[in-house]
Motif scaffolding. Sequence first.
Motif, PDB file in Angstrom:
ATOM      1  N   LYS A 249       0.836  -1.195   0.000  1.00  0.00           N
ATOM      2  CA  LYS A 249       0.000   0.000   0.000  1.00  0.00           C
ATOM      3  C   LYS A 249       0.873   1.248   0.000  1.00  0.00           C
ATOM      4  CE  LYS A 249      -3.947   2.126   0.228  1.00  0.00           C
ATOM      5  NZ  LYS A 249      -4.943   2.012  -0.859  1.00  0.00           N
ATOM      6  N   ALA A 250       1.957   1.222   0.756  1.00  0.00           N
ATOM      7  CA  ALA A 250       2.879   2.354   0.776  1.00  0.00           C
ATOM      8  C   ALA A 250       3.487   2.587  -0.606  1.00  0.00           C
ATOM      9  CB  ALA A 250       3.976   2.114   1.809  1.00  0.00           C
ATOM     10  N   LEU A 251       3.862   1.513  -1.293  1.00  0.00           N
ATOM     11  CA  LEU A 251       4.403   1.646  -2.648  1.00  0.00           C
ATOM     12  C   LEU A 251       3.369   2.252  -3.583  1.00  0.00           C
ATOM     13  CD1 LEU A 251       6.288  -1.759  -3.097  1.00  0.00           C
ATOM     14  CD2 LEU A 251       7.198   0.432  -2.291  1.00  0.00           C
ATOM     15  N   HIS A 252       2.152   1.787  -3.466  1.00  0.00           N
ATOM     16  CA  HIS A 252       1.066   2.298  -4.303  1.00  0.00           C
ATOM     17  C   HIS A 252       0.881   3.802  -4.094  1.00  0.00           C
ATOM     18  CE1 HIS A 252      -3.293   1.511  -5.845  1.00  0.00           C
ATOM     19  NE2 HIS A 252      -2.742   2.552  -6.402  1.00  0.00           N
ATOM     20  N   LEU A 253       0.839   4.229  -2.854  1.00  0.00           N
ATOM     21  CA  LEU A 253       0.662   5.651  -2.558  1.00  0.00           C
ATOM     22  C   LEU A 253       1.846   6.473  -3.050  1.00  0.00           C
ATOM     23  CD1 LEU A 253      -0.910   5.553   1.010  1.00  0.00           C
ATOM     24  CD2 LEU A 253      -2.025   6.169  -1.117  1.00  0.00           C
ATOM     25  N   LEU A 254       3.049   5.954  -2.902  1.00  0.00           N
ATOM     26  CA  LEU A 254       4.224   6.671  -3.402  1.00  0.00           C
ATOM     27  C   LEU A 254       4.123   6.885  -4.905  1.00  0.00           C
ATOM     28  CD1 LEU A 254       7.225   5.073  -1.458  1.00  0.00           C
ATOM     29  CD2 LEU A 254       6.529   7.473  -1.419  1.00  0.00           C
ATOM     30  N   GLY A 255       3.786   5.828  -5.637  1.00  0.00           N
ATOM     31  CA  GLY A 255       3.715   5.933  -7.087  1.00  0.00           C
ATOM     32  C   GLY A 255       2.646   6.887  -7.549  1.00  0.00           C
ATOM     33  N   GLU A 256       1.437   6.770  -6.985  1.00  0.00           N
ATOM     34  CA  GLU A 256       0.341   7.634  -7.407  1.00  0.00           C
ATOM     35  C   GLU A 256       0.590   9.086  -7.027  1.00  0.00           C
ATOM     36  OE1 GLU A 256      -3.339   6.180  -5.883  1.00  0.00           O
ATOM     37  OE2 GLU A 256      -3.713   4.946  -7.661  1.00  0.00           O
ATOM     38  N   THR A 257       1.097   9.304  -5.833  1.00  0.00           N
ATOM     39  CA  THR A 257       1.281  10.676  -5.360  1.00  0.00           C
ATOM     40  C   THR A 257       2.383  11.389  -6.131  1.00  0.00           C
ATOM     41  OG1 THR A 257       0.587   9.959  -3.152  1.00  0.00           O
ATOM     42  CG2 THR A 257       1.708  12.086  -3.317  1.00  0.00           C
ATOM     43  N   LEU A 258       3.488  10.710  -6.372  1.00  0.00           N
ATOM     44  CA  LEU A 258       4.605  11.328  -7.077  1.00  0.00           C
ATOM     45  C   LEU A 258       4.441  11.264  -8.589  1.00  0.00           C
ATOM     46  CD1 LEU A 258       7.560   9.929  -4.925  1.00  0.00           C
ATOM     47  CD2 LEU A 258       6.508  12.201  -4.803  1.00  0.00           C
ATOM     48  N   GLU A 259       3.410  10.545  -9.068  1.00  0.00           N
ATOM     49  CA  GLU A 259       3.131  10.415 -10.504  1.00  0.00           C
ATOM     50  C   GLU A 259       4.354   9.905 -11.255  1.00  0.00           C
ATOM     51  OE1 GLU A 259       1.674  14.220 -11.745  1.00  0.00           O
ATOM     52  OE2 GLU A 259      -0.327  13.849 -10.968  1.00  0.00           O
ATOM     53  N   ILE A 260       4.856   8.771 -10.795  1.00  0.00           N
ATOM     54  CA  ILE A 260       6.035   8.178 -11.409  1.00  0.00           C
ATOM     55  C   ILE A 260       5.641   6.838 -12.035  1.00  0.00           C
ATOM     56  CG2 ILE A 260       7.698   9.350  -9.948  1.00  0.00           C
ATOM     57  CD1 ILE A 260       7.785   6.970  -8.140  1.00  0.00           C
ATOM     58  N   THR A 261       6.626   6.228 -12.714  1.00  0.00           N
ATOM     59  CA  THR A 261       6.355   5.034 -13.500  1.00  0.00           C
ATOM     60  C   THR A 261       6.194   3.786 -12.660  1.00  0.00           C
ATOM     61  OG1 THR A 261       7.640   5.979 -15.306  1.00  0.00           O
ATOM     62  CG2 THR A 261       7.189   3.631 -15.412  1.00  0.00           C
ATOM     63  N   ARG A 262       7.154   3.526 -11.759  1.00  0.00           N
ATOM     64  CA  ARG A 262       7.109   2.296 -10.973  1.00  0.00           C
ATOM     65  C   ARG A 262       7.752   2.511  -9.605  1.00  0.00           C
ATOM     66  NH1 ARG A 262       8.448  -1.868 -13.934  1.00  0.00           N
ATOM     67  NH2 ARG A 262       9.087  -0.947 -15.922  1.00  0.00           N
ATOM     68  N   VAL A 263       7.261   1.750  -8.636  1.00  0.00           N
ATOM     69  CA  VAL A 263       7.828   1.736  -7.286  1.00  0.00           C
ATOM     70  C   VAL A 263       7.818   0.294  -6.817  1.00  0.00           C
ATOM     71  CG1 VAL A 263       7.713   2.652  -4.950  1.00  0.00           C
ATOM     72  CG2 VAL A 263       6.769   3.981  -6.832  1.00  0.00           C
TER      73      VAL A 263
END
Length: 798
Positions: A320-334
């Motif tokens: 869930k933390a990875l998901h939030l990082l990716g969506e919030t920072l609008e990046i390709t992959r985490v």
Amino acid sequence: MTGDAASRLAAAENRIADLTRENERLRSCGALDGGVDGHTPLSIAVYETLLGGVSDSALIVTDPAGRIVAWNAAATTIFGWAAEEVVGQSANRIFLPEDRAADPLAREMATAIRDGRARDDRWLQRSDGSRFFARGELVPMRGRDGATTGFLKILRDRTEEERSRLELAASRERLQFALDASALIGTWDWVIPEDIIYADARFAALYGVDEAEAASGLPLSAYLHGIHADDRARVGELIRDTVAAGGVFESEYRTVRRDGAVRWVYARGRCFLSDAGRPVRFPGAVVDITHDKMRERRQDALLRLGDEGGFGEAIDYTLKALHLLGETLEITRVGYATVDPTETFATVIGEWTMPGLVPLAGRKRIADFGTRLADALRQGMTVVEDVRLDPITADGAAAWEAIGSLSMINLTVRENDRLQVILYLHHSAPRRWTADEIGFIREVLNRAWTYTRRRQAECSLIETEARLRLAHEAAEMGTFDYDLETGTMVCDARCRVVFGIGPDEPVGYPATFRPRIHPEDRDRVEATVRRTMASDGDPNFDLLLRTIGHEHGATRIVHASGRCVREDGKAVRIVCAVRDVTEAKEAEERQTLLTRELQHRVKNTLAMVNALANQTLRRASSAQEGLTAFSARLLALSHAHDILTQTSWTSAPIEAIVSQALATHGGEDERITWDGPDIRLTARQSLALALALHELATNAAKYGALSDDAGRVRIAWRVGPGEGCRSLWLEWREVDGPPVVAPERKGFGSRLIEQSLATEFAGEVTMTYHPAGLVCLIEADLQNDLDDSVLPSTLSDV
């Protein structure tokens, strides 16, 4: 209009008036005849001579109906139409297409007739479709009698002057917007009739538009393409609504710069309408609010992540933390990967990717992504804005491009001086990672790490509790804890079920537990508890009691085993384990009943066998014949027992009885057939029918239809309404066999059929010896259910 131009216009008007009067005089005396639309060639020539003398103003002469009569060279220069293209046509063609429906020429002519002149400042159209702003007047031309003979329209191209005026007003408006928006980024001014937007460099940059082109003016469509695809339709609709109604435009949306970077902007402007209600200008300003938006998104992400997690297992929380990082920072992959002991390979464990991207999987050689990357990872954090340019990753750029990542952040976990875990954040384009973003990443990871450690401790406690709970569940036990001092009672879910207490119902002994104890057991239970509470009594108790469900009223048998806890000789708590033993007790009672039933059935069966043996052997002509008949009847009885055993001696399907009874008499071939509905017989009826069918089949094989190859037996039964119950009609019919002759005396088999069936079915049995074949008819009540003990005596009476 300058003074010279005004004087020339006045002189032209006077000259036109003189020429008009001269034309009227010539026409009245017949000097002029013919002409077009009331104007003679001579008069047109005179007008053209006059109009040709005015070079800086378009002069247009019309007849009273508004059709063009004369058109000077300046009009051709301004509008682009030659005189021969417009003479004879309505002057309405010079107006904009959207204005013609309102017939502006008619309104001007009416005003000119009423007031002597009609001033008109508006946008007009040239022959090539382009537009320009004109200031002009329309004056009526009158004859000697004062009647209107036509109109003269005088106008000049004032486009640049109008644009200057609009620009000045826009500058003032932009200044006001600058005061309203303290973080001003860019401004625009849209001249709606020309569909041209003049914008500054900062505004153009936000929308990916060339700065020089933006300064010289571009259509609205050039900027709509710079709005993010997901927001374009919404913003376009809002712009259309604002242009239609005028007033303030205000919206937040995303734009895309030339480098592909997405920015959040706040746009605010105002659409101004003309006196006629048409949109003329739409200035405004935009503020880059990307930083604020990103900060809000990061704060929202942290709130969603939560201080306590709330996502179950540690692995769920990490994903869930990875998901939030990716969506919030609008990046390709985490994702995160584990590192082997040699620090050569990294194995991907979990990853979030943007939609449409294939996640990384399996083992990756770290050196393939840069020979210096492993050393950098040992430092804890590696930030690379462009993998193709950074010395850490430049020699592994091909591997980065292969996975679609051009920018990255790697954070590592080291234990025992060795790399253990890599957390990676990748983006598909070069990216400048801000301090706020790095701080956000650290915050999320710190929370994930803290939560993981906490979950490990919780899991250890949960495992201990789970083992105890599983032990209770395996024993189907519930517990309650009653605080005698406060009256507080706590019980688990199993205990609630045992006592019939709802999951949300408050629990207390006087109001909840005591009413659930069966009234006949209540005094005994409370007396037992009082003895355990006594200072000199045994603190342990073990008893059986009955409970009554509050809603369904069902009675349960409960085994309660507990202990009274004392402090300083005083009873303070009662802790008890309870278990529902209703099924066990009912099983014991069923076992007792089954034992009694078995004894009863064994006695009945032995009595039945004894009766069959006595009756068979006593009437047999020889011991061998008697033994054979007895064995056959015993086998038929055994088949019926098999069927009844499958149904716990409650009932048996009639078809199964028929099939089993005739199995040893060729029942599987086509000579014996049966048909009827699916009904069930009692145990007594099943045994009696099985024995009767055996006797009928034996008799048919000796003397009847089955004694030769042509005969057949048909068995049919049906159910119909009876007197307050259902009635059974069953027929045994023999056909195509040898002629039948009624016996001179009835043997044991005949009496068994007639008397036993009639008794067990509480009906009538009729045996008719037709020459064509024996017919046995049974008519009985299906609801008859006598005690099995009657069967042996019935057989003995046969």
